[in-house]
Write a protein that holds these residues in place. Structure first.
Motif, PDB file in Angstrom:
ATOM      1  N   HIS A 110       0.787  -1.340  -0.011  1.00  0.00           N
ATOM      2  CA  HIS A 110      -0.029   0.129  -0.016  1.00  0.00           C
ATOM      3  C   HIS A 110       0.917   1.186   0.228  1.00  0.00           C
ATOM      4  CE1 HIS A 110      -3.047  -2.850   0.531  1.00  0.00           C
ATOM      5  NE2 HIS A 110      -3.034  -3.128   1.632  1.00  0.00           N
ATOM      6  N   TRP A 111       2.111   1.346   0.202  1.00  0.00           N
ATOM      7  CA  TRP A 111       2.975   2.470   0.242  1.00  0.00           C
ATOM      8  C   TRP A 111       3.038   3.144  -1.104  1.00  0.00           C
ATOM      9  CZ3 TRP A 111       6.681   2.534  -3.302  1.00  0.00           C
ATOM     10  CH2 TRP A 111       7.241   1.285  -3.868  1.00  0.00           C
ATOM     11  N   PHE A 114       1.192   6.330  -1.549  1.00  0.00           N
ATOM     12  CA  PHE A 114       1.645   7.582  -1.023  1.00  0.00           C
ATOM     13  C   PHE A 114       2.669   8.179  -1.745  1.00  0.00           C
ATOM     14  CE2 PHE A 114       5.533   9.101   1.161  1.00  0.00           C
ATOM     15  CZ  PHE A 114       4.905  10.159   1.738  1.00  0.00           C
ATOM     16  N   ARG A 139      -6.342   3.358   5.855  1.00  0.00           N
ATOM     17  CA  ARG A 139      -5.269   3.321   5.528  1.00  0.00           C
ATOM     18  C   ARG A 139      -4.936   4.117   4.076  1.00  0.00           C
ATOM     19  NH1 ARG A 139      -2.628  -2.668   5.321  1.00  0.00           N
ATOM     20  NH2 ARG A 139      -3.433  -2.316   7.712  1.00  0.00           N
ATOM     21  N   TYR A 143      -2.580   7.347   3.820  1.00  0.00           N
ATOM     22  CA  TYR A 143      -1.842   7.504   2.962  1.00  0.00           C
ATOM     23  C   TYR A 143      -1.771   8.501   1.912  1.00  0.00           C
ATOM     24  CZ  TYR A 143       0.331   3.081   4.652  1.00  0.00           C
ATOM     25  OH  TYR A 143       0.784   2.185   5.659  1.00  0.00           O
TER      26      TYR A 143
END
Length: 200
Positions: A110-111, A114, A139, A143
């Motif tokens: 999931h980064w 970002f 989340r 992010y």
């Protein structure tokens, strides 16, 4: 479009910024660089304050991305295929691209939501596969807001720099810069459409 953006900021203030940043993330050809850059110029001239501008721009951007996220989440992975088959030419996507996008998203975590907030072309597009992959809602929002806030700080800072040093000349550059940004985005899209071929 440039005049519309300037008029919206002048008439709506922070709410105008919020609205424009929401719309910008639904219809990417509207450049956030111009919106937040103009906000920064207004900070330099004393017409706006940094923190309210940052909050309005970041929340608007997050809302726009959330709409794409929810579209992907509600549509679901398989229900997207007829849409891609029909409109893939203009989206410059085929079903293999969608599968690769989802696989990339799941592999790298999931980064990526970002990190891609700093990419002019991909920051909105990534919200759809996040929804398709059913990324955790909280989340995703955290992010997205974090990446968007950092990006907007940079854009506001650039606007303040321009507004402080070239206050009398800035109006001469805003229009041409906005037109150049839009032409570059549209040109890149047109080139991609012309060059795009579906994979077999």
């Amino acid at each position: 479009m440039t005049q519309w953006i300037l008029d919206t900021i002048a008439a709506g203030g922070y709410w105008g910024i919020f609205f424009l940043m929401t719309v910008e993330n639904i219809f990417p050809p509207i450049p956030s660089e111009l919106i937040m850059g103009m906000g920064g110029i207004n900070v330099a001239s004393g017409q706006m304050s940094f923190i309210p501008l940052l909050v309005a721009g970041s929340l608007g951007s997050t809302l726009g991305n959330y709409i794409w996220y929810m579209a992907g989440r509600k549509m679901g992975y398989e229900r997207l295929r007829p849409f891609i088959d029909r409109w893939g030419r203009w989206l410059t996507l085929d079903w293999h691209d969608v599968e690769d996008m989802i696989a990339f998203f799941q592999r790298h975590g999931h980064w990526i939501v970002f990190v891609l907030r700093f990419s002019p072309l991909l920051r909105t597009m990534i919200s759809l596969p996040a929804g398709l992959a059913r990324m955790n809602r909280v989340r995703f929002l955290v992010y997205t807001l974090a990446g968007t806030t950092i990006w907007n700080i940079l854009l506001i800072g650039a606007g303040i720099f321009l507004g402080t040093r070239f206050q009398e000349e800035v109006d001469k550059f805003v229009g041409p810069l906005a037109i150049l940004t839009i032409v570059a985005v549209v040109g890149a899209y047109a080139w991609r459409v012309i060059r795009w071929r579906p994979r077999t």
